[in-house]
Design a protein around this motif. Structure first.
Motif, PDB file in Angstrom:
ATOM      1  N   HIS A 231       0.082  10.781  -1.225  1.00 12.18           N
ATOM      2  CA  HIS A 231       1.070  10.011  -1.993  1.00 12.18           C
ATOM      3  C   HIS A 231       2.238   9.540  -1.140  1.00 12.18           C
ATOM      4  O   HIS A 231       2.567   8.358  -1.105  1.00 12.18           O
ATOM      5  CB  HIS A 231       1.617  10.851  -3.150  1.00 12.18           C
ATOM      6  N   GLU A 232       2.871  10.487  -0.479  1.00 21.50           N
ATOM      7  CA  GLU A 232       4.133  10.201   0.189  1.00 21.50           C
ATOM      8  C   GLU A 232       3.954   9.784   1.653  1.00 21.50           C
ATOM      9  O   GLU A 232       4.735   8.983   2.153  1.00 21.50           O
ATOM     10  CB  GLU A 232       5.052  11.427   0.107  1.00 21.50           C
ATOM     11  N   ARG A 235       0.481   6.830   1.193  1.00 22.45           N
ATOM     12  CA  ARG A 235       0.555   5.893   0.061  1.00 22.45           C
ATOM     13  C   ARG A 235      -0.841   5.557  -0.478  1.00 22.45           C
ATOM     14  O   ARG A 235      -1.258   4.400  -0.566  1.00 22.45           O
ATOM     15  CB  ARG A 235       1.305   4.620   0.454  1.00 22.45           C
ATOM     16  N   SER A 266       2.662  -1.938  -0.430  1.00 22.16           N
ATOM     17  CA  SER A 266       3.957  -1.499   0.088  1.00 22.16           C
ATOM     18  C   SER A 266       5.127  -1.839  -0.833  1.00 22.16           C
ATOM     19  O   SER A 266       6.170  -1.227  -0.755  1.00 22.16           O
ATOM     20  CB  SER A 266       4.196  -2.121   1.465  1.00 22.16           C
ATOM     21  N   THR A 269       4.750   1.041  -6.609  1.00 22.17           N
ATOM     22  CA  THR A 269       4.245   2.410  -6.683  1.00 22.17           C
ATOM     23  C   THR A 269       3.028   2.486  -7.592  1.00 22.17           C
ATOM     24  O   THR A 269       2.467   3.547  -7.792  1.00 22.17           O
ATOM     25  CB  THR A 269       5.332   3.357  -7.240  1.00 22.17           C
TER      26      THR A 269
END
Length: 472
Positions: A231-232, A235, A266, A269
């Motif tokens: 996720h972080e 992505r 980018s 979310t």
């Protein structure tokens, strides 16, 4: 001379009757198990003989002319897989489903791996594309300790692989017509979380015990760290998080199976999908309603919050031994309750209120209300609050604070209010403009703050007591 364990796996280039011996390296069981079944066969030395092609047809060479030289095989296809020219000996089938198989294999250096074989012919092109895309993601995630590691791969349909690499899809609605396979060599794991939970709950049911919170914390944190990586850091939205997709490798859980994962652009979310994806019992409300419009006319998209919902379902299953909607047996029954914003998930009482709180933070129906992974990693269930320590125990006001603090420990909301009150009483100057003195207005403001906190705390403790009495 001491006896050494020998591992004999022929090299593709080895055409001798006696294959080369690779000795002295132990077969390390440190790596994808779909089912934790022991293999039926053992590693053994094999005398691999060259055999002529049974078809008896002459082999064609350049220019279309036939030759009398028969095709020779340097390995037995019933005993070995070949991936990128490297041979892996079969040790047993771990699992299968549809046109896919997973085998336990051993390499020429005596390392145990899992080999995933996927038949492409007849599959929807988008599905085949997704399998190749999984290879792209796993290559991107190499070296990440909480993600299953891809050791080697081969896609026999080179045109499909080229499209995935270039990010194009020419045959979106069709099916794969040509014969083709995907071979993926992966780390081998001891057991997946689904089987771990099954075994755990059998033990608990037989002993009438409750789940061990330390066990929960240990594996829940590992689950969060694995998902945090995609996720972080990278992505990526997984879209199919479930217990079977977390594999125990050398004592640590690793995330596997990126077949329907998708990268987050980018500038957003969320991601937009062409169809509903995921496993029914772990799918979020927005996954069921993907690409539909909400009450405000906005297109419903799936993203990281959808994965957080799935994590909430996993934690719920770890705590209660079942998923949140297990009592609803059919697709439409599940669809109806999961997509209903007014449906309340049933939570049985648990000893630790923070555990209940973190489940609710993940299973909020509104995706914007769900916590992100960094927040969940800092939640008091994983990072328990330090019990209130009050100085000057002989002071009567401090004794009162101690009593209030003890009564607040089991209720997260009350504890937060108490912490604010304690800080305000401990050092009121932090709210004042001057450290040496406090003006009349500031004093009035501080007293009002203390009064309001006391009233809020009184109401919250009364509500918490009523809830506890109703649960008895």
């Amino acid at each position: 001379m001491p006896n050494e364990k020998e591992c004999i796996v022929p090299k593709e280039s080895d055409n001798s009757r006696n294959p080369r011996t690779l000795g002295g390296t132990s077969a390390a069981e440190d790596h994808i198990a779909v089912h934790p079944e022991p293999p039926s066969s053992k590693v053994q030395a094999l005398d691999v003989k060259l055999e002529p092609d049974k078809s008896g047809k002459p082999e064609k060479v350049g220019g279309g002319k036939a030759t009398s030289v028969s095709r020779k095989k340097s390995y037995d296809v019933d005993l070995f897989f070949k991936v990128n020219g490297k041979l892996y000996q079969r040790l047993g089938k771990i699992g299968s489903g549809g046109s896919s198989e997973v085998h336990k294999v051993i390499s020429s250096d005596c390392t145990i791996y899992a080999l995933k074989k996927i038949k492409l012919k007849g599959r929807e092109y988008g599905t085949a594309y997704g399998f190749c895309q999984e290879i792209e993601y796993l290559n991107k995630l190499k070296g990440k300790k909480n993600i299953i590691q891809l050791v080697d791969y081969e896609v026999t349909d080179k045109a499909l692989l080229k499209e995935v690499t270039s990010g194009t899809m020419s045959n979106k609605d069709g099916r794969v017509k040509e014969d083709g396979y995907i071979y993926m060599v992966l780390e081998y794991g001891e057991i997946d979380l689904a089987h771990m939970l099954s075994q755990k709950w059998k033990e608990l049911d037989s002993s009438s015990s409750t789940i061990d919170e330390n066990w929960l914390r240990f594996y829940w944190q590992q689950i969060l760290l694995a998902v945090n990586t995609i996720h972080e850091e990278e992505r990526i939205v997984h879209s199919d998080l479930k217990p079977a997709n977390f594999l125990l490798v050398s004592g640590s859980l690793k995330l596997i199976d990126f077949g329907i994962a998708k990268a987050i652009m980018s500038d957003t979310t969320n991601i937009q999908r062409d169809s509903q994806v995921g496993t029914l019992s772990y799918m979020s409300p927005e996954a069921f309603m993907c690409n539909e419009t909400d009450a405000n006319g906005n297109t419903i998209k799936c993203g990281r919050p959808s994965d957080i919902w799935s994590l909430g379902c996993i934690l719920y299953q770890m705590v209660y031994g079942r998923t949140p909607f297990s009592e609803y047996k059919t697709f439409w029954a599940k669809f109806k309750v999961i997509t209903d914003p007014n449906h309340e998930i049933a939570y049985e009482p648990v000893q630790n209120p923070w555990l209940l709180d973190i489940m609710k933070k993940c299973l909020a129906w509104d995706r914007n209300q769900r916590w992100r992974i960094p927040q969940l990693l800092q939640h008091p269930f994983l990072v328990p609050p330090v019990p209130p320590q009050v100085s000057a125990p002989m002071d009567q006001s401090c004794k009162l604070l101690q009593l209030i603090g003890k009564s607040c420990q089991n209720d997260p909301k009350s504890f937060m209010l108490f912490s604010q009150l304690q800080q305000l009483l401990k050092d009121p100057r932090t709210s004042a403009t001057s450290e040496s003195s406090i003006s009349h207005d500031e004093m009035h403001k501080l007293l009002s703050g203390v009064s309001n906190l006391c009233l809020q705390l009184q109401r919250q403790l009364a509500n918490f007591e009523e809830i506890q009495l109703s649960d008895i």
